[in-house]
Design an enzyme around this catalytic site. Structure first.
Site, PDB file in Angstrom:
ATOM      1  N   TYR A  38      40.368  39.699  30.021  1.00  0.00           N
ATOM      2  CA  TYR A  38      39.515  40.870  29.836  1.00  0.00           C
ATOM      3  C   TYR A  38      38.913  40.832  28.436  1.00  0.00           C
ATOM      4  O   TYR A  38      37.754  41.157  28.232  1.00  0.00           O
ATOM      5  CB  TYR A  38      40.325  42.151  30.025  1.00  0.00           C
ATOM      6  N   HIS A  69      38.278  38.755  40.587  1.00  0.00           N
ATOM      7  CA  HIS A  69      39.690  38.347  40.676  1.00  0.00           C
ATOM      8  C   HIS A  69      39.991  37.255  39.658  1.00  0.00           C
ATOM      9  O   HIS A  69      41.136  36.911  39.437  1.00  0.00           O
ATOM     10  CB  HIS A  69      39.978  37.842  42.087  1.00  0.00           C
ATOM     11  N   GLU A  95      42.633  28.949  44.543  1.00  0.00           N
ATOM     12  CA  GLU A  95      41.605  28.290  43.740  1.00  0.00           C
ATOM     13  C   GLU A  95      42.253  27.355  42.739  1.00  0.00           C
ATOM     14  O   GLU A  95      41.599  26.555  42.108  1.00  0.00           O
ATOM     15  CB  GLU A  95      40.764  29.341  43.004  1.00  0.00           C
TER      16      GLU A  95
END
Length: 104
Positions: A38, A69, A95
């Site tokens: 973030y 995500h 992923e």
DNA sequence: ATGCTGACGCTGG
DNA sequence: CCCAGCGCCAGCA
């Protein structure tokens, strides 16, 4: 057909609105297999101190084009997710993300 | 305009 | 390692 109001556009660049779209732009650009924190997103969006605000924006975004995500906390934990925190973990695992991309 | 809230981050204890 | 305390910012009542 009104011509574009440059003044307004310019003003928007330093407004919360712009901040928001920049965040989305950044997140949209995160490649598969990578994740950003973030804080990183906040920095790339122009304000490193706004990590918390980033979360606020992503939380209210439902555009599936935005891979929100792929944004996790600095301490390595997942943070939250609109469509279910479990889903987030599952997707990331699928992923096969490695590390945070600080070099953007 | 004002006050809370929260998908955060850092420092201490 | 876990947790409380602060600082930060945008969103919303």
């Amino acid at each position: 057909m009104p011509m574009v109001n440059l003044k307004k556009i310019k003003k928007n660049l330093r407004t919360k609105d712009a901040f928001r779209s920049r965040i989305l732009d950044v997140v949209r650009g995160i490649p598969k297999g990578a994740v950003l924190t973030y804080k990183e997103v906040a920095r790339l969006a122009g304000n490193e101190k706004a990590a918390r605000a980033v979360g606020a924006v992503l939380r209210r975004n439902y555009n599936s084009e935005i891979p929100c995500h792929r944004v996790i906390k600095t301490d390595g934990t997942f943070g939250g997710y609109n469509r279910g925190i479990e889903n987030k973990a599952a997707i990331l695992k699928k992923e096969g993300y490695r590390a945070t991309v600080n070099s953007l």
